[in-house]
Write an enzyme that holds these catalytic residues in place. Sequence first.
Site, PDB file in Angstrom:
ATOM      1  N   SER A  94      11.621  66.450  25.080  1.00  0.00           N
ATOM      2  CA  SER A  94      10.922  67.772  24.907  1.00  0.00           C
ATOM      3  C   SER A  94       9.754  68.032  25.614  1.00  0.00           C
ATOM      4  O   SER A  94       9.243  69.223  25.740  1.00  0.00           O
ATOM      5  CB  SER A  94      10.603  67.989  23.307  1.00  0.00           C
ATOM      6  OG  SER A  94      11.562  68.496  22.674  1.00  0.00           O
ATOM      7  N   ALA A 154      23.478  65.329  14.685  1.00  0.00           N
ATOM      8  CA  ALA A 154      23.229  64.914  13.158  1.00  0.00           C
ATOM      9  C   ALA A 154      23.048  63.615  12.755  1.00  0.00           C
ATOM     10  O   ALA A 154      22.098  63.153  11.786  1.00  0.00           O
ATOM     11  CB  ALA A 154      24.268  65.574  12.328  1.00  0.00           C
ATOM     12  N   TYR A 191       9.795  74.494  14.486  1.00  0.00           N
ATOM     13  CA  TYR A 191      10.334  73.697  15.834  1.00  0.00           C
ATOM     14  C   TYR A 191      11.878  73.983  15.928  1.00  0.00           C
ATOM     15  O   TYR A 191      12.829  73.621  15.372  1.00  0.00           O
ATOM     16  CB  TYR A 191      10.140  72.269  16.069  1.00  0.00           C
ATOM     17  CG  TYR A 191       9.914  71.588  17.156  1.00  0.00           C
ATOM     18  CD1 TYR A 191       8.960  71.796  18.268  1.00  0.00           C
ATOM     19  CD2 TYR A 191      11.293  71.124  17.920  1.00  0.00           C
ATOM     20  CE1 TYR A 191       9.181  71.278  19.446  1.00  0.00           C
ATOM     21  CE2 TYR A 191      11.454  70.634  18.870  1.00  0.00           C
ATOM     22  CZ  TYR A 191      10.336  70.608  19.902  1.00  0.00           C
ATOM     23  OH  TYR A 191      10.380  70.124  21.061  1.00  0.00           O
ATOM     24  N   SER A 192      12.342  74.605  17.190  1.00  0.00           N
ATOM     25  CA  SER A 192      13.719  74.647  17.556  1.00  0.00           C
ATOM     26  C   SER A 192      13.966  74.894  18.957  1.00  0.00           C
ATOM     27  O   SER A 192      13.616  75.630  19.804  1.00  0.00           O
ATOM     28  CB  SER A 192      14.092  76.230  16.840  1.00  0.00           C
ATOM     29  OG  SER A 192      15.557  76.598  17.219  1.00  0.00           O
ATOM     30  N   ASN A 193      14.878  73.910  19.251  1.00  0.00           N
ATOM     31  CA  ASN A 193      15.273  74.017  20.917  1.00  0.00           C
ATOM     32  C   ASN A 193      16.113  75.217  21.220  1.00  0.00           C
ATOM     33  O   ASN A 193      16.288  75.529  22.540  1.00  0.00           O
ATOM     34  CB  ASN A 193      16.065  72.425  20.931  1.00  0.00           C
ATOM     35  CG  ASN A 193      15.502  71.359  20.730  1.00  0.00           C
ATOM     36  OD1 ASN A 193      14.770  70.987  21.736  1.00  0.00           O
ATOM     37  ND2 ASN A 193      15.646  70.763  19.755  1.00  0.00           N
ATOM     38  N   GLY A 330       8.468  63.933  23.259  1.00  0.00           N
ATOM     39  CA  GLY A 330       9.770  64.147  23.388  1.00  0.00           C
ATOM     40  C   GLY A 330      10.750  63.110  23.055  1.00  0.00           C
ATOM     41  O   GLY A 330      10.028  61.881  23.376  1.00  0.00           O
TER      42      GLY A 330
END
Length: 382
Positions: A94, A154, A191-193, A330
């Site tokens: 990240s 997941a 937080y979202s990619n 990240g």
Amino acid sequence: MSIVHPRAVAVATLVCLVTSMGTAVAAPDRPAVVAPPPSTAALVQQAERIVAAGVPGVVVETRDERGRRTVVAGTGDLRTNRAPRADGRFRIGSVTKSFTATVVLSLVAEGRVDLDAPVTSYLPGVLPYPELISVRELLQHRSGLFDYGTVLWADPELVARSRFTDHEPAELVGIATREPLAPAPGDAFGYSNTDYVLLGMLVERVTGHDYADELERRVLRPADLRDTYVSGHVPGLPRPAMRGYEAVGSPARLTDLTVYNMSVAPASGDIVSTTADVNRFYTALLGGRLLPDRLLREMQQALPAFPGFDYGLGLGRTELCGQEVWGHVGGVPGYGTYSFTDPAGGRQVTVVVNQGLTQDGAAEDAAYALVALELCGVPSAG
């Protein structure tokens, strides 16, 4: 998915961290004190503590009054048991988001993107919601968009099985948009990619060029980053590279995930770099070489995100020993990265470990202890 963990990013809670000399690092609520930077031996000992906490290897680069220093600990390759190479490449996860935000803000500087315009102005038809999401809200993770990474990554077994799977950005956004917005755009940090996948798509739509080409032109060449590139659909890493591992299976064992198709994280976590280049990037960015002053200030308009940690436009802020520091962390398969800079004090540190998504909390704490050790220095005894 290049996830920033709430527990991990609260660097400000890591006060009274004990250095190898047995001296506590100054707490953030004390007045800023210029303490001497740690010795190289102290950095090595703290790097060894990170390895002792469970990760295979560590590479650190610092820049301070003592100059540029690199230290390594542990192993960079479990097959050969060789130490990591200080110049080895790795996946920065990240930390990519700071690079992507810089590209987007350079387009803002040219008048080609409006921070407060809805993203659908540039990507019509991509989002199915009646609510409008601005470019700024994507950059600051306040869009409300679901993070598709929680589906695709997941658990460690799924992460390992997916190492060669090819993805396209529209597919990833499609996974996210099966879910409603939560919370509403602009209401709160989430937080979202998915936010940064959309920003990569925006860059390509506005410029007509690949994201990698725009990154090269707007960031990599101006900052002289010669060992940094977008991996995209190419799964391997060029040598020299530190090999990356994750604990997979039951019982868990370290599995080599160095070779990984990072098309799963376009513009959100797919950059490969070195500790030296990551430090050069933040030096160039925070030194005003990549963006006009007004847009660097916009980037640093940080709002509360996690406890002790605020988030601007692709850039995080916290406080250590009375000093404001900036950077990002990240985690992707095989690698965890921690990079922070104290612009006022002229100190900088990037730490990379070769276990990202399944590293133990004790290893995270030890990595942040090294960050604090470097940025706060070692107060004299008494």
